[in-house]
Design a protein around this motif. Structure first.
Motif, mmCIF file in Angstrom:
data_model
loop_
_atom_site.group_PDB
_atom_site.id
_atom_site.type_symbol
_atom_site.label_atom_id
_atom_site.label_comp_id
_atom_site.label_asym_id
_atom_site.label_seq_id
_atom_site.Cartn_x
_atom_site.Cartn_y
_atom_site.Cartn_z
ATOM 1 N N GLY A 1 28.207 -24.564 0.943
ATOM 2 C CA GLY A 1 27.582 -24.357 2.239
ATOM 3 C C GLY A 1 26.237 -23.659 2.176
ATOM 4 N N MET A 2 25.595 -23.609 3.345
ATOM 5 C CA MET A 2 24.253 -23.024 3.464
ATOM 6 C C MET A 2 24.246 -21.515 3.239
ATOM 7 N N GLU A 3 25.370 -20.850 3.479
ATOM 8 C CA GLU A 3 25.404 -19.398 3.301
ATOM 9 C C GLU A 3 25.103 -19.023 1.855
ATOM 10 N N ALA A 4 25.594 -19.805 0.918
ATOM 11 C CA ALA A 4 25.326 -19.527 -0.493
ATOM 12 C C ALA A 4 23.832 -19.651 -0.786
ATOM 13 N N GLU A 5 23.202 -20.661 -0.222
ATOM 14 C CA GLU A 5 21.766 -20.850 -0.443
ATOM 15 C C GLU A 5 20.961 -19.706 0.159
ATOM 16 N N ARG A 6 21.350 -19.263 1.349
ATOM 17 C CA ARG A 6 20.634 -18.166 2.004
ATOM 18 C C ARG A 6 20.774 -16.874 1.203
ATOM 19 N N LEU A 7 21.995 -16.591 0.762
ATOM 20 C CA LEU A 7 22.223 -15.379 -0.022
ATOM 21 C C LEU A 7 21.454 -15.407 -1.330
ATOM 22 N N GLU A 8 21.419 -16.562 -1.980
ATOM 23 C CA GLU A 8 20.667 -16.671 -3.224
ATOM 24 C C GLU A 8 19.181 -16.394 -2.982
ATOM 25 N N ALA A 9 18.636 -16.962 -1.915
ATOM 26 C CA ALA A 9 17.217 -16.759 -1.612
ATOM 27 C C ALA A 9 16.921 -15.285 -1.361
ATOM 28 N N GLU A 10 17.804 -14.600 -0.628
ATOM 29 C CA GLU A 10 17.602 -13.183 -0.346
ATOM 30 C C GLU A 10 17.638 -12.355 -1.630
ATOM 31 N N LEU A 11 18.624 -12.627 -2.464
ATOM 32 C CA LEU A 11 18.760 -11.845 -3.695
ATOM 33 C C LEU A 11 17.622 -12.126 -4.672
ATOM 34 N N GLN A 12 17.168 -13.361 -4.733
ATOM 35 C CA GLN A 12 16.037 -13.671 -5.599
ATOM 36 C C GLN A 12 14.768 -12.977 -5.106
ATOM 37 N N LEU A 13 14.602 -12.899 -3.793
ATOM 38 C CA LEU A 13 13.435 -12.210 -3.242
ATOM 39 C C LEU A 13 13.456 -10.730 -3.605
ATOM 40 N N VAL A 14 14.612 -10.094 -3.431
ATOM 41 C CA VAL A 14 14.718 -8.676 -3.786
ATOM 42 C C VAL A 14 14.482 -8.482 -5.281
ATOM 43 N N ALA A 15 15.052 -9.353 -6.102
ATOM 44 C CA ALA A 15 14.872 -9.239 -7.550
ATOM 45 C C ALA A 15 13.398 -9.349 -7.936
ATOM 46 N N LEU A 16 12.664 -10.232 -7.278
ATOM 47 C CA LEU A 16 11.236 -10.382 -7.573
ATOM 48 C C LEU A 16 10.438 -9.162 -7.124
ATOM 49 N N VAL A 17 10.769 -8.629 -5.947
ATOM 50 C CA VAL A 17 10.101 -7.409 -5.477
ATOM 51 C C VAL A 17 10.347 -6.279 -6.471
ATOM 52 N N ASN A 18 11.589 -6.128 -6.896
ATOM 53 C CA ASN A 18 11.921 -5.073 -7.854
ATOM 54 C C ASN A 18 11.138 -5.236 -9.153
ATOM 55 N N ALA A 19 11.021 -6.469 -9.619
ATOM 56 C CA ALA A 19 10.375 -6.734 -10.904
ATOM 57 C C ALA A 19 8.866 -6.509 -10.861
ATOM 58 N N ARG A 20 8.276 -6.648 -9.683
ATOM 59 C CA ARG A 20 6.814 -6.580 -9.587
ATOM 60 C C ARG A 20 6.278 -5.208 -9.179
ATOM 61 N N ARG A 21 7.141 -4.227 -9.057
ATOM 62 C CA ARG A 21 6.680 -2.887 -8.720
ATOM 63 C C ARG A 21 5.923 -2.261 -9.882
ATOM 64 N N THR A 22 4.968 -1.437 -9.536
ATOM 65 C CA THR A 22 4.270 -0.691 -10.571
ATOM 66 C C THR A 22 5.210 0.395 -11.104
ATOM 67 N N GLU A 23 4.875 0.924 -12.259
ATOM 68 C CA GLU A 23 5.700 1.976 -12.862
ATOM 69 C C GLU A 23 5.758 3.215 -11.968
ATOM 70 N N SER A 24 4.640 3.559 -11.347
ATOM 71 C CA SER A 24 4.620 4.743 -10.488
ATOM 72 C C SER A 24 5.438 4.537 -9.221
ATOM 73 N N SER A 25 5.403 3.327 -8.666
ATOM 74 C CA SER A 25 6.201 3.024 -7.486
ATOM 75 C C SER A 25 7.683 3.044 -7.819
ATOM 76 N N ALA A 26 8.025 2.476 -8.963
ATOM 77 C CA ALA A 26 9.427 2.450 -9.389
ATOM 78 C C ALA A 26 9.946 3.860 -9.619
ATOM 79 N N GLU A 27 9.121 4.711 -10.201
ATOM 80 C CA GLU A 27 9.529 6.087 -10.471
ATOM 81 C C GLU A 27 9.827 6.835 -9.169
ATOM 82 N N ALA A 28 8.928 6.712 -8.197
ATOM 83 C CA ALA A 28 9.130 7.389 -6.913
ATOM 84 C C ALA A 28 10.352 6.827 -6.189
#
Length: 198
Positions: free
Chosen positions: A114-141
């Motif tokens: 179903g579509m719920e799986a696709e929506r959840l995957e998109a949300e989690l991939q977005l968060v994972a990308l945001v997490n990965a692209r943070r600067t070291e100083s932002s991640a530390e804070a």
């Protein structure tokens, strides 16, 4: 139920990191059936809590060393004591997801029906990308705030102004990503219950 399959990336060119990861997961996350090595450099575990599953998946994928597949669905009951002996759609979806995660955004994928799986995957991939692209100083804070420190306490710890802490959190989208993570965890929990009940 939620089954998570995790596969080490670039394992042929580096040391086996499975045992270290297994210890980390035992120390920090509760499961229905514990994570164990299923084959080579791959491990698998069974969870019933969506919030825990989301936190674990983002934690592991965020290291850049693992591909993480989340499978959602029913499992055959009674579940065997060992994870690798488990059967059912959730296990099958986890296999599909981890293979897709190897070439997916944020090294993370989710599979179900179903579509719920696709929506959840998109949300989690977005968060994972945001997490990965943070600067070291932002991640530390952000990590200090996530541990319960106030912005003023973080400023004191890092010897910077509170305004600088706020700017680092803002640039790293800490509050936005945190809210989306929380909502995705709750949604995954509801979805897994729905899928298990059929």
């Amino acid at each position: 139920m939620i089954v998570i399959t995790i596969d080490q990336r670039r394992s042929r060119s580096g040391p086996d990191k499975v045992e270290t990861l297994l210890r980390h997961l035992v120390e920090h996350y509760s499961t229905e059936r514990g994570f164990e090595r299923t084959a080579g450099d791959e491990i698998q575990g069974v969870l019933s809590d969506g919030a825990v599953a989301v936190a674990l998946a983002l934690d592991v994928a965020g290291t850049g060393e693992w591909s993480v597949g989340i499978g959602v669905g029913a499992v055959q009951t009674p579940m065997p004591a060992q994870t690798r002996a488990g059967r059912g759609p959730a296990f099958e979806h986890a296999r599909v997801a981890v293979e897709r995660a190897k070439s997916s955004s944020g090294s993370l994928a989710l599979a179900g029906t179903g579509m719920e799986a696709e929506r959840l995957e998109a949300e989690l991939q977005l968060v994972a990308l945001v997490n990965a692209r943070r600067t070291e100083s932002s991640a530390e804070a952000g990590m200090l705030v996530s541990q319960g420190l106030t912005q003023q306490q973080v400023a004191t710890r890092l010897d910077i102004s509170q305004q600088a802490v706020s700017a680092r959190l803002s640039s790293g989208l800490w509050y936005e990503a945190g809210r989306l993570t929380e909502l995705a965890g709750a949604a995954l929990h509801r979805y897994s219950i729905y899928m298990e009940e059929g």
